[in-house]
Design an enzyme around this catalytic site. Structure first.
Site, PDB file in Angstrom:
ATOM      1  N   HIS A  43       1.071  -1.345   0.040  1.00 10.49           N
ATOM      2  CA  HIS A  43      -0.097  -0.209   0.157  1.00 10.49           C
ATOM      3  C   HIS A  43       1.042   1.257   0.254  1.00 10.49           C
ATOM      4  CE1 HIS A  43       1.317  -0.294   4.060  1.00 10.49           C
ATOM      5  NE2 HIS A  43       0.910   1.053   4.265  1.00 10.49           N
ATOM      6  N   ASP A  90       0.237   4.794   1.860  1.00  6.33           N
ATOM      7  CA  ASP A  90       0.034   5.340   3.462  1.00  6.33           C
ATOM      8  C   ASP A  90      -1.299   6.669   3.067  1.00  6.33           C
ATOM      9  OD1 ASP A  90       0.985   3.627   5.379  1.00  6.33           O
ATOM     10  OD2 ASP A  90       3.044   5.286   5.135  1.00  6.33           O
ATOM     11  N   HIS A 142       4.765   0.136   0.042  1.00 10.24           N
ATOM     12  CA  HIS A 142       5.660  -1.037   1.156  1.00 10.24           C
ATOM     13  C   HIS A 142       4.713  -2.098   1.630  1.00 10.24           C
ATOM     14  CE1 HIS A 142       3.540   3.213   3.020  1.00 10.24           C
ATOM     15  NE2 HIS A 142       3.918   1.831   4.448  1.00 10.24           N
ATOM     16  N   ARG A 171       5.894   6.236  13.989  1.00 11.80           N
ATOM     17  CA  ARG A 171       5.718   6.763  12.903  1.00 11.80           C
ATOM     18  C   ARG A 171       5.204   8.507  12.949  1.00 11.80           C
ATOM     19  NH1 ARG A 171       0.764   5.591  10.095  1.00 11.80           N
ATOM     20  NH2 ARG A 171       0.660   5.034   7.844  1.00 11.80           N
TER      21      ARG A 171
HETATM   22  C1  SIN Z   1       3.153   1.319   7.554  1.00  8.41           C
HETATM   23  O1  SIN Z   1       2.326   0.444   6.504  1.00  8.41           O
HETATM   24  O2  SIN Z   1       2.789   2.808   7.655  1.00  8.41           O
HETATM   25  C2  SIN Z   1       4.294   0.346   7.973  1.00  8.41           C
HETATM   26  C3  SIN Z   1       5.662  -0.211   7.892  1.00  8.41           C
HETATM   27  C4  SIN Z   1       6.116  -0.991   9.101  1.00  8.41           C
HETATM   28  O3  SIN Z   1       5.449  -0.780   9.918  1.00  8.41           O
HETATM   29  O4  SIN Z   1       6.766  -1.653   8.964  1.00  8.41           O
END
Ligand code: SIN
Length: 272
Positions: free
Chosen positions: A96, A98, A248, A263
């Site tokens: 996806h 974000d 990612h 994050r």
């Molecule tokens: C995310 O999808 O923003 C998190 C990715 C992760 O935890 O590696």
């Protein structure tokens, strides 16, 4: 500052910078250029307080609220992503980009590794410029005029994922936004594929059934190994990726261990 490419497609490690110190304008420009060139960059061994992390992120733009989770104490824009020793679901374990379901999706996501499992928990990244570039001229022309509906709750397993974080308002899962299928990066001017298997419901003006065959083809394109890079986190690694031109996938392969990431998302422009 040394910039060390990690694959022939995307990803670079940046060495020689202490992100706790103020970056000069020249250093910032060089770093931003590496970010635009490599789409996902990372730094190992960064010892940052939440204030320093927040301040570093702010150099890149306005920090954006994450609608499904509260920030940590004192830092509303730092969201803690945790998978505990006893949990089975993990956050972001699907390809996806974000918050594609928002009008102004984040241009950057940063993740800072506070605690990592002894093995596993890597994140995969894929290059959406390459995914677009390798399509045939005919398909590129067909996609050019299409827009897609991106929803916060397309796939039912979202329910399990978002239960893991402290939900602010479950009605926000109804959120959706319509964006071009091919988006032009607002800084590099390059075109990138902008549909993803968890948020994209279908093409605007078509049914989901009509949309899915072509979407499924595009999702295969997204995940071609040639476009990918795998980040092996260390404690205190900070990574930042460009949601305008990457996707990612967080690997959920570390059951029985704890993983804690901080994050931050940085607001982007309306995709066009
Ligand atoms: C995310 O999808 O923003 C998190 C990715 C992760 O935890 O590696």
């Amino acid at each position: 500052m040394q910039v060390i490419p990690q694959s022939s497609s995307i990803g670079a490690e940046v060495r020689g910078l202490d992100l706790a110190a103020d970056l000069s304008d020249a250093q910032f420009e060089q770093l931003n250029q590496a970010f635009l060139d490599y789409q996902i960059i990372f730094f190992h061994g960064q010892k940052l307080s939440s204030r320093q992390y927040n301040d570093f992120a702010q150099r890149f733009g306005r920090l954006k609220d994450y609608m499904f989770a509260e920030g940590i104490d004192g830092f509303p824009f730092i969201t803690e992503i945790v998978k505990t020793e006893t949990e089975s679901e993990s956050f972001g374990s699907f390809w996806h980009s974000d918050s594609a379901y928002t009008e102004l999706p984040p241009k950057i996501t940063m993740l800072y590794a506070r605690q990592i499992p002894p093995r596993g928990g890597d994140t995969l990244f894929a290059d959406m410029y390459a995914a677009y570039d390798d399509l045939s001229p005919g398909l590129k022309a067909s996609l050019e005029s299409l827009r897609a509906i991106n929803s916060a709750s397309v796939v039912p397993r979202n329910e399990d994922i978002y239960r893991e974080v402290k939900s602010k308002n479950s009605a926000q899962r109804d959120q959706y936004a319509i964006h071009p299928v091919i988006r032009r990066h607002d800084e590099t001017g390059k075109k990138a594929l902008y549909v993803n298997g968890i948020h994209t419901l279908g093409f605007d003006g078509m049914t989901r059934a009509e949309s899915l065959p072509l979407l499924e083809y595009l999702y295969q394109q997204v995940t071609r190994p040639e476009y990918s890079f795998r980040l092996r986190w260390q404690q205190d690694t900070l990574a930042m990726w460009d949601n305008r031109c990457t996707q990612h996938y967080a690997l959920n392969d570390y059951h029985g261990y704890r993983r804690v990431m901080h994050r931050i998302i940085v607001e982007g422009e309306r995709p066009r």
